[in-house]
Design an enzyme around this catalytic site. Structure first.
Site, short mmCIF file in Angstrom:
data_model
loop_
_atom_site.label_atom_id
_atom_site.label_comp_id
_atom_site.label_asym_id
_atom_site.label_seq_id
_atom_site.Cartn_x
_atom_site.Cartn_y
_atom_site.Cartn_z
N GLU A 55 0.82 -1.20 0.00
CA GLU A 55 0.00 0.00 0.00
C GLU A 55 0.86 1.26 0.00
O GLU A 55 0.62 2.21 -0.77
CB GLU A 55 -0.93 0.01 1.22
CG GLU A 55 -1.87 -1.17 1.28
CD GLU A 55 -1.34 -2.35 2.08
OE1 GLU A 55 -2.14 -3.02 2.76
OE2 GLU A 55 -0.12 -2.62 2.01
N SER A 232 19.85 -36.26 14.31
CA SER A 232 19.55 -36.66 15.69
C SER A 232 20.78 -36.91 16.53
O SER A 232 20.80 -36.64 17.73
CB SER A 232 18.64 -37.89 15.69
OG SER A 232 19.27 -38.98 15.05
#
Length: 373
Positions: A55, A232
């Site tokens: 805008e 992991s």
């Protein structure tokens, strides 16, 4: 103004919004048209984070002529001060008379308050014009706001018989140059690129965007998505290529070894330990996704092996498949695309909805969404 004109101008605003898809992260892509007497007087799209929203971008270009104009905006104007001042204030100050909005902002900080402020200032607001089309261009931002999870896209390249590599692991190259080039645009669009430690150890990938500003049709630097590794046991070598490249690398792990963590952090990674107390031996993929959402990750582009890709699908965390199929047959001993051990009967099958199929060079690209039963 006729409804058909609203549709026409909003469709154009949506196309303009897409011009920001490689630069706006973590903000949504937003387009804005200013229309006066049936003519477009200005247009704008959201810039880099911390810079002008759509805008304001359009208002600055229009100057004084914005007074009395109608603004077509693909997302409800923001109503709070974040990295930039609120767009509602800018629209009101500029003397905009009408605002046509495609969809309400799912961000709880806005969620209708932008519309309320505009209406309180005497501006007529119409909402819901081409809402589905507007939602489609911001699936990542919307999912993060509504479900506190990122949108996960799983990319896979296979032969026509569904194989990703020979039994030896050899896979370069299944698809042609055009398909590999196409993947770069999907990388550039994403907030993060996800892979598993197996891919890092086997291929030592870069996981970077290899397109320049001209190819992306943007100004400024090419943004490198966050590289995310699931590791992991912290097996990632400190000399892995991606640790030394521009951009951020985040490693998720169950291993809390301070020595390994410090070594990887020194090499350039951010290490995040996921608690395993409630998760057993396996890392919780949902916990990873929740943490990434908190880091403002909207869209994840996954380039990983069959196990991780299959787990994302099986656990309902994958939203879309980006599948490139090459005109080759790799045989019955080739490696499959997705590890899905829980499918035992036809009732267990995972349904897909084909969204797009097109040729990319000699290969075929299929985009399919995953449907929840």
């Amino acid at each position: 103004m006729e409804d058909s004109q609203h549709l026409e101008f909003m469709a154009r605003a949506i196309q303009i919004a897409k011009r920001g898809q490689y630069i706006t992260h973590p903000n949504p892509y937003v387009g804005c048209l200013l229309v006066k007497d049936g003519q477009v007087i200005s247009e704008g799209f959201t810039q880099l984070a911390g810079h002008d929203h759509a805008e304001v971008n359009a208002l600055k270009k229009a100057g004084e002529s914005a007074k009395g104009a109608t603004a077509y905006v693909t997302l409800e104007p923001c109503s709070y001060t974040g990295r930039t001042p609120p767009c509602t204030s800018a629209l009101i100050k500029a003397g905009i008379s009408n605002v046509v909005i495609a969809m309400q902002d799912p961000n709880p900080k806005v969620a209708g308050s932008g519309i309320a402020l505009l209406e309180a200032a005497g501006i007529k607001v119409i909402s819901g014009v081409l809402e589905n089309q507007a939602r489609a261009i911001n699936v990542g931002f919307i999912k993060r706001m509504e479900k506190k999870l990122p949108f996960v896209r799983v990319k896979m390249a296979t032969s026509l018989d569904g194989k990703t590599a020979l039994s030896s692991g050899e896979s370069k190259w299944i698809t042609g140059e055009a398909a590999r080039h196409d993947v770069q645009f999907w990388r550039a669009k994403s907030s993060a690129i996800l892979t598993g430690i197996g891919t890092v150890l086997a291929d030592d990938p870069s996981l970077t965007v290899r397109l320049d500003t001209q190819a992306l049709q943007i100004e400024g630097d090419v943004r490198q998505p966050v590289r995310v590794i699931l590791d992991s046991q912290l097996r990632c070598p400190t000399n892995a290529k991606l640790l030394a490249l521009p951009g951020q690398t985040v490693i998720y792990t169950l291993n809390s070894s301070l020595d390994k963590i410090k070594a990887l952090e020194k090499a350039g990674a951010d290490v995040v330990v996921i608690s395993s107390e409630q998760q057993g031996e396996a890392m919780s993929l949902k916990a990873v996704m929740e943490d990434l959402a908190k880091r403002e990750i909207n869209e994840i582009h996954t380039e990983a092996g069959a196990k991780l890709c299959g787990s994302l699908i099986q656990e309902g965390l994958a939203d879309e498949l980006l599948l490139y199929m090459a005109p080759h047959l790799l045989g019955s001993d080739g490696l499959g695309a997705f590890h899905l051990p829980n499918i035992k009967t036809m009732q267990d099958r995972i349904d897909l909805k084909i969204k797009d199929i097109r040729a990319i060079g000699d290969d075929w690209r299929i985009i399919a969404s995953l449907t929840q039963k």
